[in-house]
Design a protein around this motif. Structure first.
Motif, PDB file in Angstrom:
ATOM      1  N   VAL A 166      -9.036  -1.130   4.792  1.00 40.52           N
ATOM      2  CA  VAL A 166      -9.151   0.330   4.848  1.00 40.52           C
ATOM      3  C   VAL A 166      -8.845   0.717   6.290  1.00 40.52           C
ATOM      4  O   VAL A 166      -9.664   0.527   7.197  1.00 40.52           O
ATOM      5  N   ASN A 167      -7.640   1.218   6.486  1.00 36.95           N
ATOM      6  CA  ASN A 167      -7.159   1.553   7.831  1.00 36.95           C
ATOM      7  C   ASN A 167      -7.603   2.980   8.203  1.00 36.95           C
ATOM      8  O   ASN A 167      -8.150   3.698   7.380  1.00 36.95           O
ATOM      9  N   LYS A 168      -7.361   3.365   9.427  1.00 36.07           N
ATOM     10  CA  LYS A 168      -7.714   4.698   9.950  1.00 36.07           C
ATOM     11  C   LYS A 168      -9.221   4.914   9.901  1.00 36.07           C
ATOM     12  O   LYS A 168      -9.698   5.988   9.496  1.00 36.07           O
ATOM     13  N   SER A 169      -9.945   3.888  10.294  1.00 31.04           N
ATOM     14  CA  SER A 169     -11.408   3.987  10.290  1.00 31.04           C
ATOM     15  C   SER A 169     -11.904   4.966  11.350  1.00 31.04           C
ATOM     16  O   SER A 169     -13.074   5.315  11.395  1.00 31.04           O
ATOM     17  N   ASP A 170     -10.980   5.431  12.200  1.00 30.08           N
ATOM     18  CA  ASP A 170     -11.335   6.481  13.169  1.00 30.08           C
ATOM     19  C   ASP A 170     -11.415   7.842  12.477  1.00 30.08           C
ATOM     20  O   ASP A 170     -11.824   8.827  13.083  1.00 30.08           O
ATOM     21  N   ARG A 171     -11.024   7.901  11.233  1.00 30.53           N
ATOM     22  CA  ARG A 171     -11.062   9.169  10.488  1.00 30.53           C
ATOM     23  C   ARG A 171     -12.253   9.218   9.540  1.00 30.53           C
ATOM     24  O   ARG A 171     -12.750   8.185   9.097  1.00 30.53           O
ATOM     25  N   ASP A 172     -12.628  10.433   9.171  1.00 31.96           N
ATOM     26  CA  ASP A 172     -13.739  10.616   8.231  1.00 31.96           C
ATOM     27  C   ASP A 172     -13.421   9.964   6.896  1.00 31.96           C
ATOM     28  O   ASP A 172     -12.278   9.977   6.456  1.00 31.96           O
ATOM     29  N   GLY A 212       0.853  -1.189   0.000  1.00 33.83           N
ATOM     30  CA  GLY A 212       0.000   0.000   0.000  1.00 33.83           C
ATOM     31  C   GLY A 212       0.883   1.231   0.000  1.00 33.83           C
ATOM     32  O   GLY A 212       2.090   1.136   0.261  1.00 33.83           O
ATOM     33  N   ALA A 213       0.270   2.379  -0.290  1.00 39.89           N
ATOM     34  CA  ALA A 213       1.028   3.628  -0.410  1.00 39.89           C
ATOM     35  C   ALA A 213       1.686   4.018   0.925  1.00 39.89           C
ATOM     36  O   ALA A 213       1.225   3.599   1.990  1.00 39.89           O
ATOM     37  N   PRO A 214       2.743   4.821   0.872  1.00 39.10           N
ATOM     38  CA  PRO A 214       3.387   5.274   2.105  1.00 39.10           C
ATOM     39  C   PRO A 214       2.402   6.016   3.003  1.00 39.10           C
ATOM     40  O   PRO A 214       1.582   6.792   2.512  1.00 39.10           O
ATOM     41  N   GLY A 215       2.439   5.762   4.293  1.00 35.18           N
ATOM     42  CA  GLY A 215       1.627   6.501   5.252  1.00 35.18           C
ATOM     43  C   GLY A 215       0.250   5.937   5.540  1.00 35.18           C
ATOM     44  O   GLY A 215      -0.472   6.455   6.399  1.00 35.18           O
ATOM     45  N   VAL A 216      -0.148   4.874   4.851  1.00 36.66           N
ATOM     46  CA  VAL A 216      -1.492   4.318   5.079  1.00 36.66           C
ATOM     47  C   VAL A 216      -1.575   3.518   6.375  1.00 36.66           C
ATOM     48  O   VAL A 216      -2.665   3.267   6.893  1.00 36.66           O
ATOM     49  N   GLY A 217      -0.414   3.108   6.872  1.00 39.02           N
ATOM     50  CA  GLY A 217      -0.395   2.362   8.135  1.00 39.02           C
ATOM     51  C   GLY A 217       0.052   0.907   8.000  1.00 39.02           C
ATOM     52  O   GLY A 217      -0.346   0.062   8.800  1.00 39.02           O
ATOM     53  N   LYS A 218       0.886   0.615   7.027  1.00 40.08           N
ATOM     54  CA  LYS A 218       1.368  -0.769   6.854  1.00 40.08           C
ATOM     55  C   LYS A 218       2.192  -1.233   8.061  1.00 40.08           C
ATOM     56  O   LYS A 218       1.966  -2.323   8.576  1.00 40.08           O
ATOM     57  N   SER A 219       3.124  -0.395   8.484  1.00 45.48           N
ATOM     58  CA  SER A 219       3.971  -0.801   9.608  1.00 45.48           C
ATOM     59  C   SER A 219       3.157  -0.905  10.898  1.00 45.48           C
ATOM     60  O   SER A 219       3.384  -1.796  11.722  1.00 45.48           O
ATOM     61  N   THR A 220       2.201   0.012  11.043  1.00 45.72           N
ATOM     62  CA  THR A 220       1.325  -0.035  12.212  1.00 45.72           C
ATOM     63  C   THR A 220       0.524  -1.339  12.199  1.00 45.72           C
ATOM     64  O   THR A 220       0.331  -1.973  13.246  1.00 45.72           O
ATOM     65  N   ALA A 268      -8.703   0.202  12.468  1.00 40.68           N
ATOM     66  CA  ALA A 268      -7.854   1.289  12.966  1.00 40.68           C
ATOM     67  C   ALA A 268      -6.710   0.609  13.708  1.00 40.68           C
ATOM     68  O   ALA A 268      -6.784   0.341  14.903  1.00 40.68           O
ATOM     69  N   MET A 269      -5.685   0.310  12.952  1.00 39.73           N
ATOM     70  CA  MET A 269      -4.626  -0.554  13.470  1.00 39.73           C
ATOM     71  C   MET A 269      -3.807   0.075  14.589  1.00 39.73           C
ATOM     72  O   MET A 269      -3.175  -0.620  15.368  1.00 39.73           O
ATOM     73  N   GLU A 270      -3.840   1.407  14.655  1.00 38.58           N
ATOM     74  CA  GLU A 270      -3.134   2.073  15.742  1.00 38.58           C
ATOM     75  C   GLU A 270      -3.691   1.620  17.092  1.00 38.58           C
ATOM     76  O   GLU A 270      -2.972   1.571  18.078  1.00 38.58           O
ATOM     77  N   ASN A 271      -4.982   1.285  17.092  1.00 37.76           N
ATOM     78  CA  ASN A 271      -5.600   0.801  18.327  1.00 37.76           C
ATOM     79  C   ASN A 271      -6.038  -0.650  18.211  1.00 37.76           C
ATOM     80  O   ASN A 271      -6.890  -1.102  18.971  1.00 37.76           O
ATOM     81  N   GLY A 297      12.059   4.765  10.759  1.00 31.52           N
ATOM     82  CA  GLY A 297      10.817   5.025  11.484  1.00 31.52           C
ATOM     83  C   GLY A 297      10.146   3.729  11.898  1.00 31.52           C
ATOM     84  O   GLY A 297       9.664   3.582  13.011  1.00 31.52           O
ATOM     85  N   ASP A 298      10.146   2.759  10.982  1.00 36.42           N
ATOM     86  CA  ASP A 298       9.546   1.461  11.270  1.00 36.42           C
ATOM     87  C   ASP A 298      10.255   0.795  12.425  1.00 36.42           C
ATOM     88  O   ASP A 298       9.654   0.150  13.257  1.00 36.42           O
ATOM     89  N   ARG A 299      11.565   0.953  12.435  1.00 36.41           N
ATOM     90  CA  ARG A 299      12.351   0.322  13.483  1.00 36.41           C
ATOM     91  C   ARG A 299      11.932   0.824  14.843  1.00 36.41           C
ATOM     92  O   ARG A 299      11.838   0.070  15.791  1.00 36.41           O
TER      93      ARG A 299
HETATM   94  N1  GDP Z   1      -5.693   7.990  12.886  1.00 37.74           N
HETATM   95  C1  GDP Z   1      -4.985   6.877  12.662  1.00 37.74           C
HETATM   96  N2  GDP Z   1      -3.686   6.974  12.316  1.00 37.74           N
HETATM   97  C2  GDP Z   1      -3.006   5.824  12.073  1.00 37.74           C
HETATM   98  C3  GDP Z   1      -3.616   4.553  12.184  1.00 37.74           C
HETATM   99  N3  GDP Z   1      -2.702   3.629  11.863  1.00 37.74           N
HETATM  100  C4  GDP Z   1      -1.560   4.284  11.569  1.00 37.74           C
HETATM  101  N4  GDP Z   1      -1.725   5.610  11.704  1.00 37.74           N
HETATM  102  C5  GDP Z   1      -0.708   6.678  11.537  1.00 37.74           C
HETATM  103  O1  GDP Z   1      -0.352   6.806  10.162  1.00 37.74           O
HETATM  104  C6  GDP Z   1       1.013   7.160  10.036  1.00 37.74           C
HETATM  105  C7  GDP Z   1       1.725   6.211   9.080  1.00 37.74           C
HETATM  106  O2  GDP Z   1       1.759   4.927   9.640  1.00 37.74           O
HETATM  107  P1  GDP Z   1       2.802   3.823   9.152  1.00 37.74           P
HETATM  108  O3  GDP Z   1       2.426   2.544   9.815  1.00 37.74           O
HETATM  109  O4  GDP Z   1       4.202   4.283   9.336  1.00 37.74           O
HETATM  110  O5  GDP Z   1       2.487   3.759   7.598  1.00 37.74           O
HETATM  111  P2  GDP Z   1       3.272   3.010   6.420  1.00 37.74           P
HETATM  112  O6  GDP Z   1       4.104   4.037   5.735  1.00 37.74           O
HETATM  113  O7  GDP Z   1       2.203   2.501   5.517  1.00 37.74           O
HETATM  114  O8  GDP Z   1       4.081   1.905   7.023  1.00 37.74           O
HETATM  115  C8  GDP Z   1       1.609   7.138  11.429  1.00 37.74           C
HETATM  116  O9  GDP Z   1       1.670   8.459  11.912  1.00 37.74           O
HETATM  117  C9  GDP Z   1       0.605   6.333  12.227  1.00 37.74           C
HETATM  118  O10 GDP Z   1       0.598   6.676  13.570  1.00 37.74           O
HETATM  119  C10 GDP Z   1      -4.997   4.483  12.575  1.00 37.74           C
HETATM  120  O11 GDP Z   1      -5.605   3.430  12.719  1.00 37.74           O
HETATM  121  N5  GDP Z   1      -5.636   5.695  12.792  1.00 37.74           N
END
Ligand code: GDP
Ligand code: MG
Length: 254
Positions: A196-202, A58-66, A232-235, A100-102
């Motif tokens: 579809v990650n970040k489901s806590d967002r609009d 997936g694209a950078p920042g979508v939350g793959k590492s999370t 929402a993988m962060e949580n 950052g992932d590390r």
């Molecule tokens: N709001 C929200 N932010 C998230 C979630 N999961 C990841 N993030 C944030 O998205 C950013 C990118 O995450 P990262 O895992 O590094 O993305 P990657 O580049 O795809 O590996 C970080 O600032 C995370 O904290 C989520 O479920 N909700």
């Protein structure tokens, strides 16, 4: 090169390492991976490891590492061992993204049932493909239950890398135009599971709905219908559904 056997020193060393690879000796696994990374003539076959091999793209920042982090935590709680191969095809050295992932994955670094390794490609596309296949096979031989292959972005190299995994998880996030990016890169065609990650967002639900729409337009392979999950993988929201889908897809693949 050994003048009598005609076998290179690295080939010899690799053979020695292969005979003693185990989960409890990740130093040897790391050494074997370095050998394969540095010498494209070295190949390692799969030896029928029972590992589940899962790609996370997936694209950078979508939350793959999370997502990988949440998967590790969940699977470790079930007593499973986990290896993560973070592939950065664009960079000859580990760049900022992997650093950052590390940090994010840091909590798992002292866990001996978790192996995390960045893989930077020095060669071209074809070289990387051969190398990643061997590295996945090495990690499988070491006996991990799960092997996650995380890419840094979406592009042709990522699509290429995903040929070597059993289950492809495509991660997207709302409001980033990822659907378009993913479809351009050909990622939509190879995804088995769409998160579809970040489901806590609009907008997460809308993104999921749009995605479902575009998936129905493409011809489907018979036994598995790609599925779309919200999370929402962060949580760790949606993590049990994600693991269940990975398991289900794995069973069909057997
Ligand atoms: N709001 C929200 N932010 C998230 C979630 N999961 C990841 N993030 C944030 O998205 C950013 C990118 O995450 P990262 O895992 O590094 O993305 P990657 O580049 O795809 O590996 C970080 O600032 C995370 O904290 C989520 O479920 N909700
Ligand atoms: Mg990442």
């Amino acid at each position: 090169m050994n003048s009598v056997t005609g076998v290179s020193n690295s080939e010899q060393e690799l053979q020695t390492l292969l005979s003693s690879l185990s989960r409890n000796n990740t130093r040897e696994l790391a050494r074997a991976i370095s050998l394969v990374e540095n010498d494209s003539t070295l190949n390692v076959t799969s030896a029928n490891s029972p590992a589940r091999i899962v790609g996370i793209t997936g694209a950078p920042g979508v939350g793959k590492s999370t997502t990988v982090n949440a998967l590790i935590t969940w699977l470790r709680a079930q007593g499973k061992s986990v290896a993560v191969l973070a592939v950065d095809p664009s960079s000859p050295v580990s760049g900022g993204a992997l650093l950052g992932d590390r940090i994010r994955l840091g909590e798992h670094f002292l866990d001996s049932d978790v192996f995390i390794r960045s893989i930077a490609s020095r060669g071209h596309l074809g070289g990387l493909s051969a190398t990643i296949a061997s590295i996945i096979n090495l990690t499988g031989r070491a006996g991990f239950d799960y092997i996650f292959v995380e890419t840094v972005g979406v592009g042709q190299s990522e699509v290429e890398v995903m040929k070597y995994v059993e289950t492809v998880v495509v991660v997207l996030a709302p409001g980033m135009g990822d659907g378009i990016q993913a479809s351009k890169a050909g990622i939509l065609e190879i995804g088995d599971i769409f998160l579809v990650n970040k489901s806590d967002r609009d907008g997460a639900r809308e993104t999921a709905r749009e995605l479902e729409g575009s998936l129905h337009l493409s011809p489907q392979p018979s036994e598995w219908q790609p599925i779309v999950l919200l999370g929402a993988m962060e949580n760790s929201v949606g993590i049990s559904e994600l693991v269940a889908s990975i398991e289900k897809h794995g069973e069909i693949r057997k």
